[in-house]
Motif scaffolding. Structure first.
Motif, PDB file in Angstrom:
ATOM      1  N   PHE A  16     -27.666  51.899  20.417  1.00 18.69           N
ATOM      2  CA  PHE A  16     -27.428  53.140  21.157  1.00 18.69           C
ATOM      3  C   PHE A  16     -27.095  52.804  22.605  1.00 18.69           C
ATOM      4  O   PHE A  16     -27.851  52.092  23.268  1.00 18.69           O
ATOM      5  CB  PHE A  16     -28.669  54.042  21.089  1.00 18.69           C
ATOM      6  N   ASP A  17     -25.981  53.320  23.089  1.00 17.68           N
ATOM      7  CA  ASP A  17     -25.512  53.018  24.445  1.00 17.68           C
ATOM      8  C   ASP A  17     -25.689  54.211  25.383  1.00 17.68           C
ATOM      9  O   ASP A  17     -25.715  55.362  24.940  1.00 17.68           O
ATOM     10  CB  ASP A  17     -24.015  52.696  24.434  1.00 17.68           C
ATOM     11  N   ASP A  18     -25.723  53.877  26.671  1.00 16.59           N
ATOM     12  CA  ASP A  18     -25.548  54.828  27.785  1.00 16.59           C
ATOM     13  C   ASP A  18     -26.790  55.615  28.170  1.00 16.59           C
ATOM     14  O   ASP A  18     -26.762  56.360  29.136  1.00 16.59           O
ATOM     15  CB  ASP A  18     -24.390  55.807  27.533  1.00 16.59           C
ATOM     16  N   GLY A  19     -27.881  55.491  27.410  1.00 12.56           N
ATOM     17  CA  GLY A  19     -29.122  56.162  27.788  1.00 12.56           C
ATOM     18  C   GLY A  19     -29.896  55.354  28.807  1.00 12.56           C
ATOM     19  O   GLY A  19     -29.365  54.383  29.338  1.00 12.56           O
ATOM     20  N   ASN A  66     -28.740  45.174  28.083  1.00 12.56           N
ATOM     21  CA  ASN A  66     -28.210  45.560  29.392  1.00 12.56           C
ATOM     22  C   ASN A  66     -26.824  46.188  29.188  1.00 12.56           C
ATOM     23  O   ASN A  66     -25.986  45.641  28.469  1.00 12.56           O
ATOM     24  CB  ASN A  66     -28.117  44.264  30.226  1.00 12.56           C
ATOM     25  N   HIS A  67     -26.608  47.354  29.797  1.00 13.47           N
ATOM     26  CA  HIS A  67     -25.278  48.010  29.709  1.00 13.47           C
ATOM     27  C   HIS A  67     -24.764  48.256  31.130  1.00 13.47           C
ATOM     28  O   HIS A  67     -24.025  49.201  31.364  1.00 13.47           O
ATOM     29  CB  HIS A  67     -25.409  49.295  28.900  1.00 13.47           C
ATOM     30  N   THR A  68     -25.163  47.396  32.040  1.00 12.73           N
ATOM     31  CA  THR A  68     -24.882  47.408  33.495  1.00 12.73           C
ATOM     32  C   THR A  68     -25.614  48.542  34.214  1.00 12.73           C
ATOM     33  O   THR A  68     -26.156  49.444  33.581  1.00 12.73           O
ATOM     34  CB  THR A  68     -23.371  47.509  33.848  1.00 12.73           C
ATOM     35  N   SER A  70     -24.089  50.544  36.732  1.00 11.66           N
ATOM     36  CA  SER A  70     -23.216  51.676  37.103  1.00 11.66           C
ATOM     37  C   SER A  70     -22.396  52.245  35.944  1.00 11.66           C
ATOM     38  O   SER A  70     -21.874  53.335  36.049  1.00 11.66           O
ATOM     39  CB  SER A  70     -22.243  51.222  38.188  1.00 11.66           C
ATOM     40  N   HIS A  71     -22.257  51.467  34.879  1.00  8.88           N
ATOM     41  CA  HIS A  71     -21.365  51.798  33.750  1.00  8.88           C
ATOM     42  C   HIS A  71     -19.890  51.832  34.156  1.00  8.88           C
ATOM     43  O   HIS A  71     -19.059  52.447  33.507  1.00  8.88           O
ATOM     44  CB  HIS A  71     -21.760  53.134  33.087  1.00  8.88           C
ATOM     45  N   LYS A  72     -19.550  51.111  35.246  1.00  7.10           N
ATOM     46  CA  LYS A  72     -18.131  50.975  35.584  1.00  7.10           C
ATOM     47  C   LYS A  72     -17.486  49.940  34.665  1.00  7.10           C
ATOM     48  O   LYS A  72     -18.094  48.944  34.308  1.00  7.10           O
ATOM     49  CB  LYS A  72     -17.992  50.536  37.040  1.00  7.10           C
ATOM     50  N   PHE A 105     -20.604  45.482  27.278  1.00 10.47           N
ATOM     51  CA  PHE A 105     -19.739  45.911  28.379  1.00 10.47           C
ATOM     52  C   PHE A 105     -19.434  47.404  28.270  1.00 10.47           C
ATOM     53  O   PHE A 105     -19.143  47.897  27.170  1.00 10.47           O
ATOM     54  CB  PHE A 105     -18.424  45.128  28.358  1.00 10.47           C
ATOM     55  N   PRO A 106     -19.469  48.138  29.395  1.00  8.66           N
ATOM     56  CA  PRO A 106     -19.113  49.566  29.387  1.00  8.66           C
ATOM     57  C   PRO A 106     -17.711  49.773  28.804  1.00  8.66           C
ATOM     58  O   PRO A 106     -16.756  49.102  29.211  1.00  8.66           O
ATOM     59  CB  PRO A 106     -19.159  49.944  30.867  1.00  8.66           C
ATOM     60  N   GLY A 107     -17.634  50.692  27.859  1.00  3.85           N
ATOM     61  CA  GLY A 107     -16.348  50.964  27.203  1.00  3.85           C
ATOM     62  C   GLY A 107     -15.819  49.771  26.423  1.00  3.85           C
ATOM     63  O   GLY A 107     -14.662  49.763  26.016  1.00  3.85           O
ATOM     64  N   LEU A 108     -16.673  48.765  26.233  1.00  2.00           N
ATOM     65  CA  LEU A 108     -16.288  47.503  25.581  1.00  2.00           C
ATOM     66  C   LEU A 108     -15.110  46.829  26.302  1.00  2.00           C
ATOM     67  O   LEU A 108     -14.390  46.028  25.722  1.00  2.00           O
ATOM     68  CB  LEU A 108     -15.944  47.716  24.102  1.00  2.00           C
TER      69      LEU A 108
HETATM   70 ZN   LIG Z   1     -21.263  52.863  27.473  1.00  2.90          ZN
END
Ligand SMILES: [Zn+2]
Length: 215
Positions: A16-19, A66-68, A70-72, A105-108
């Motif tokens: 699960f991403d982005d939470g 880790n998904h960074t 800032s999610h940039k 990585f954000p947005g892969l």
């Molecule tokens: Zn993401």
């Protein structure tokens, strides 16, 4: 970069991403119901005011990645930015005693700099198993269509479920989102999971964390 684990074992990993987001608590309840351990790729900036949600994920014994911070997107960023953005997320997680060598990585999206920095920081880069051109495999697609006004109503999760169940193989890494950028907590994730998880278990798949999958 890892897209899947061992193709000869019936193990799969759900991520699960982005939470964290408010939807994460619903996800945790569903995972408990089906006795499944998952991996949560956390966005550092999301943690503020949601510390208790991180604690809840940890208490249930799930894995963190880790998904960074800032999610940039990392594809045109300097090495300095990439390193700091990854370490900032690590630092946020360390407050809870969480250490992880996994990153998504954000947005892969990524470039050579991101790959070099991950090597330097000893991170395993985790992708997802099938990025198909079939948009119905994307859990965020329907809420996004709704946001831009192309569809008006209703939950239409059957395609996501069908495509995912059909394409899942031994060793698959599945990717979902408990939070959707610019939308909020995923409004359709719970019904998707309630449909998908028992179907995959009926097919004989065992859900494991990413570290277990790659071991
Ligand atoms: Zn993401």
């Amino acid at each position: 970069m890892y897209f899947h684990g061992d193709r000869n074992k019936k193990n799969i990993a759900i991520t699960f991403d982005d939470g964290p987001s408010e939807e994460t608590l619903n996800v945790l309840a569903i995972l408990r119901k089906y006795n499944i351990k998952a991996t949560f790729f956390i966005v550092g900036k999301m943690i503020k005011n949601r510390e208790s949600i991180i604690e809840a994920i940890k208490k249930d014994g799930h894995e963190f990645g880790n998904h960074t911070f800032s999610h940039k997107r990392l594809w045109f960023k300097s090495k300095k930015f990439i390193k700091e953005d990854i370490q900032k997320c690590d630092n946020e997680l360390q407050i809870f005693g969480i250490k992880t060598n996994l990153i998504r990585f954000p947005g892969l999206k990524y470039g050579l700099n991101a790959i070099k920095i991950c090597k330097l920081l000893n991170k395993k880069v985790i992708a997802v198993d099938f990025i198909t051109l079939n948009q119905f495999a994307w859990d965020w697609f329907n809420p996004w269509l709704k946001k831009i006004g192309l569809i008006k109503n209703n939950i239409k999760i059957d395609k996501v479920v069908k495509v995912t169940v059909k394409n899942t193989k031994n060793g698959s890494i599945l990717g979902f989102h408990d939070y959707l950028q610019e939308i909020g907590p995923h409004p359709e994730l719970s019904p998707i999971l309630e449909d998908i998880l028992p179907k995959l278990q009926m097919k004989g798949f065992d859900f494991v964390t990413i570290s277990e999958l790659l071991n």
